[in-house]
Write a protein that holds these residues in place. Structure first.
Motif, PDB file in Angstrom:
ATOM      1  N   PHE A 191       0.669  -1.377   0.083  1.00 57.41           N
ATOM      2  CA  PHE A 191       0.662   0.648   0.169  1.00 57.41           C
ATOM      3  C   PHE A 191       0.657   1.245  -0.059  1.00 57.41           C
ATOM      4  O   PHE A 191       2.005   1.002   0.420  1.00 57.41           O
ATOM      5  N   ASN A 192       0.147   2.062  -0.839  1.00 58.77           N
ATOM      6  CA  ASN A 192       0.715   3.636  -0.514  1.00 58.77           C
ATOM      7  C   ASN A 192       0.409   3.844   0.607  1.00 58.77           C
ATOM      8  O   ASN A 192      -0.288   3.496   1.000  1.00 58.77           O
ATOM      9  N   PRO A 193       1.181   4.985   1.260  1.00 60.36           N
ATOM     10  CA  PRO A 193       0.866   5.780   2.879  1.00 60.36           C
ATOM     11  C   PRO A 193      -0.806   5.642   2.865  1.00 60.36           C
ATOM     12  O   PRO A 193      -1.689   5.882   2.196  1.00 60.36           O
ATOM     13  N   LEU A 194      -1.288   5.171   4.123  1.00 62.71           N
ATOM     14  CA  LEU A 194      -2.459   4.903   4.655  1.00 62.71           C
ATOM     15  C   LEU A 194      -2.442   5.822   5.727  1.00 62.71           C
ATOM     16  O   LEU A 194      -4.183   5.666   6.494  1.00 62.71           O
ATOM     17  N   PHE A 195      -1.700   6.774   6.524  1.00 65.06           N
ATOM     18  CA  PHE A 195      -1.711   7.309   7.617  1.00 65.06           C
ATOM     19  C   PHE A 195      -2.745   8.658   6.945  1.00 65.06           C
ATOM     20  O   PHE A 195      -2.174   9.462   5.798  1.00 65.06           O
ATOM     21  N   GLU A 196      -2.674   9.523   8.232  1.00 66.92           N
ATOM     22  CA  GLU A 196      -3.675  10.825   7.918  1.00 66.92           C
ATOM     23  C   GLU A 196      -2.203  12.196   7.632  1.00 66.92           C
ATOM     24  O   GLU A 196      -1.243  11.826   8.273  1.00 66.92           O
ATOM     25  N   ALA A 197      -3.124  12.644   6.163  1.00 71.68           N
ATOM     26  CA  ALA A 197      -2.287  14.175   5.211  1.00 71.68           C
ATOM     27  C   ALA A 197      -3.051  14.323   5.164  1.00 71.68           C
ATOM     28  O   ALA A 197      -4.210  14.385   5.180  1.00 71.68           O
ATOM     29  N   THR A 198      -2.680  15.923   3.989  1.00 70.84           N
ATOM     30  CA  THR A 198      -3.830  16.557   3.090  1.00 70.84           C
ATOM     31  C   THR A 198      -3.451  16.226   1.591  1.00 70.84           C
ATOM     32  O   THR A 198      -4.296  16.911   1.306  1.00 70.84           O
ATOM     33  N   THR A 199      -2.979  15.439   1.328  1.00 68.03           N
ATOM     34  CA  THR A 199      -2.846  14.874  -0.698  1.00 68.03           C
ATOM     35  C   THR A 199      -3.500  13.538  -0.575  1.00 68.03           C
ATOM     36  O   THR A 199      -3.291  12.646   0.784  1.00 68.03           O
ATOM     37  N   ASN A 200      -3.899  13.604  -1.867  1.00 68.53           N
ATOM     38  CA  ASN A 200      -4.287  12.266  -2.051  1.00 68.53           C
ATOM     39  C   ASN A 200      -3.132  10.945  -2.136  1.00 68.53           C
ATOM     40  O   ASN A 200      -3.838   9.998  -2.323  1.00 68.53           O
ATOM     41  N   HIS A 201      -1.826  11.160  -1.980  1.00 70.06           N
ATOM     42  CA  HIS A 201      -0.729  10.684  -2.364  1.00 70.06           C
ATOM     43  C   HIS A 201      -0.712  10.295  -0.800  1.00 70.06           C
ATOM     44  O   HIS A 201       0.506   9.251  -0.320  1.00 70.06           O
ATOM     45  N   ARG A 202      -0.671  11.323   0.006  1.00 63.42           N
ATOM     46  CA  ARG A 202      -0.239  10.791   1.470  1.00 63.42           C
ATOM     47  C   ARG A 202       0.810  10.958   2.058  1.00 63.42           C
ATOM     48  O   ARG A 202       1.033  10.174   2.818  1.00 63.42           O
TER      49      ARG A 202
END
Length: 601
Positions: A191-202
């Protein structure tokens, strides 16, 4: 002999422990310059009673060099050794102290020394990684399973991707399509990042201990991991430890309080206050992205925090590995401590670094199990997609890479043909599905751990970011079902065939055909001959063989091929291929369809 081309150095990829008892010793010579190499070896404390001589095997060649290898099991796990090289009537002996014309008479005359096989120093990647077929998922673009958690202003599924828009892919969407992955034969997900972030790629993490609410919850990820494990699928997450996001609370605190912040040492600040100027930022970042400040992984508190993160997702959620973003820009000591924490939490966890260049310093058993093998990617793209190299140059480049790493490293290298950071394979192949097949066929019949980028198996295209991050196509009418079947059958063949995972590889030169790639894979009694026609015209390939082995070939009807005058005559269509198995068949433009064993063990 050209002495300046001859090279050996103890440790690294030249002499290494294959396991707790076995050493691999390698030597490099100029191509076609040496007829025979002997390895003289024994125990340094008992040379007279233990010394022996073993012929080395020339296992591969590239444009400039031949590579020789011998496997030895020293009775006391230590070894001193030297080489005897012979060409015609000329003989030289290579010791650590240099060349000489006669073999040394005693063991202390400057021999090479492998002091001891310490089990703690042996490179031991997880065994399951050699049998894994990974599938990379960009979470926002794979499947939407719970519209109630969609981001604001989410766009309709299948729209045009931009660097900033969202389409609502989530963890429930992955759970809903696990049967699809199971049918494909996938047994591991990255998985590409799953953690809370602001962008669609995280990749701009806000909270390392919380799944992004637009994707689900920590409990939902636990549900996903458990569901994957029930189907024999392992899960690897993306760790963004080189940098964080601009909304990461410690960075927000530093923005507000400057040097007075207790987190001031968590970042690499060149000038106070923090600022984004026309010529860049006053703090180090990933690339030149102001929203991605670089973390100071030498700081004790940063280190403690990130190591807690690494352990949490392994122990509480049960993931099976970490992919490490921008791994080459983080200090080596951090990764050594990271490995210790990870392996204590799960000894079978798979650690993969994102490094796009030669990576041996990270693959000595104290840091990573593998890296994303972009050099491999580029070799394949140059031949199959861009058609800028011929088969001989391709084989040379692959052999060079195999020589650059120990065998256990090559066996679990993370081999990919595309990712969220590259153009789609189909687009690079100018829309040619047949060329996609050839590249994929090589990937799936080559040593290492293959990874498929979501959607490649159904013919999705796309140029560079963001075009390569389109929404997954779920309408069967819009999927290339024939390509999907090819991927599924090739994955099944690999998983049923030890020789295609663990076996040796030998390239075969085909005279007068620059676009014909031929190679053998062999493990114990299982043996494959694979021939690829990377050109737009049909051809009958004459493959030289060295024995009387009969080969079985599928061309619509099963047919036994037998060498005539030590040559196999194999007809291939334009961009066609053949996989011949000694005394069995898996080949042709389509695979034999009588493989009835279960895909998963």
């Amino acid at each position: 002999m050209q002495l300046e081309a001859i090279y050996h150095r103890p440790k690294l990829n030249w002499s290494y422990a294959l396991d707790d008892r076995t050493l691999h010793i390698r030597l490099r010579t100029r191509r076609d310059d040496v007829d025979r190499v002997d390895l003289f070896y024994g125990d340094k404390y008992g040379w007279d009673k233990t010394n022996s001589v073993k012929p080395m095997v020339k296992w591969g060649s590239d444009r400039l060099f031949d590579y020789w290898e011998a496997a030895v099991q020293p009775p006391y796990r230590r070894l001193v050794y030297f080489f005897g090289l012979h060409a015609g009537t000329e003989s030289v002996y290579l010791l650590e102290k240099g060349f000489q014309t006669e073999a040394p008479s005693v063991s202390y005359e400057g021999l090479f020394d492998f002091p001891f096989i310490n089990p703690a120093d042996v490179f031991k990647p997880p065994v399951w990684a050699k049998e894994a077929i990974f599938y990379q998922i960009f979470p926002d673009r794979f499947a939407c399973g719970d519209p109630s958690i969609n981001p604001p202003a989410v766009e309709p599924w299948g729209g045009t991707p931009t660097p900033k828009n969202f389409f609502g892919g989530d963890l429930q969407g992955v759970i809903d399509h696990l049967d699809y992955l199971h049918d494909l034969g996938i047994n591991a997900i990255y998985f590409n990042p799953l953690f809370e972030a602001t962008t669609n790629h995280r990749y701009d993490t806000k909270d390392y201990l919380r799944v992004d609410p637009y994707l689900g919850t920590n409990d939902k990820l636990k549900e996903l991991v458990d569901a994957c494990h029930s189907k024999g699928i392992r899960v690897m997450l993306d760790a963004v430890f080189n940098h964080c996001g601009h909304t990461f609370p410690p960075f927000v605190d530093v923005q507000e309080k400057g040097e007075a912040s207790p987190y001031a040492g968590w970042f690499h600040v060149r000038e106070w206050p923090l600022a984004v100027k026309e010529d860049g930022t006053t703090y180090d970042t990933f690339g030149f992205e102001p929203i991605m400040p670089k973390l100071n992984t030498e700081h004790p508190e940063v280190k403690a925090y990130l190591l807690k993160v690494a352990s949490y997702w392994l122990t509480e959620i049960g993931i099976d590995g970490w992919r490490l973003d921008v791994a080459n820009e983080v200090d080596h000591q951090f990764w050594r401590e990271f490995r210790k924490v990870v392996k204590e939490a799960n000894p079978e966890a798979y650690i993969v670094g994102e490094i796009m260049h030669d990576s041996l310093p990270w693959l000595l058993g104290d840091q990573f199990d593998a890296v994303m093998n972009y050099p491999f990617t580029n070799i394949l793209l140059q031949f199959f997609a861009h058609k800028k190299t011929d088969a001989g140059q391709f084989a040379d480049a692959i052999t060079t890479q195999l020589a650059n790493y120990p065998k256990p490293v090559n066996e679990v290298a993370f081999n990919l043909l595309g990712s969220h950071d590259t153009d789609r394979l189909l687009s690079l192949c100018e829309g040619s599905v047949e060329r996609v097949k050839l590249a994929t066929l090589f990937q799936l019949t080559y040593p290492g751990t293959p990874c498929i980028y979501y959607g490649d198996e159904i013919g999705m295209d796309g140029n560079h970011d963001p075009d390569n991050r389109k929404c997954m196509i779920w309408d069967p009418a819009q999927q290339n079902q024939e390509l999907f079947s090819f991927f599924r059958d090739m994955i099944r063949l690999r998983r049923l065939s030890p020789a295609l995972r663990d076996g040796s590889i030998r390239f075969i030169s085909i005279a007068d055909h620059d676009h014909i790639l031929a190679y053998e894979r062999q493990a114990d009694e299982e043996r494959y001959l694979i021939v690829l026609n990377n050109q737009d015209q049909a051809v009958i390939v004459q493959v030289p063989v060295t024995d009387s082995q009969r080969w079985q070939h599928q061309t619509g009807e099963q047919e036994l091929l037998e060498a005539s005058d030590e040559v196999l005559h194999i007809p291939l269509e334009a961009y066609g291929w053949a996989i011949l198995k000694a005394a069995d068949t898996h080949s042709g433009k389509k695979l034999v369809d009588n493989i009835d064993q279960p895909i998963l063990k």
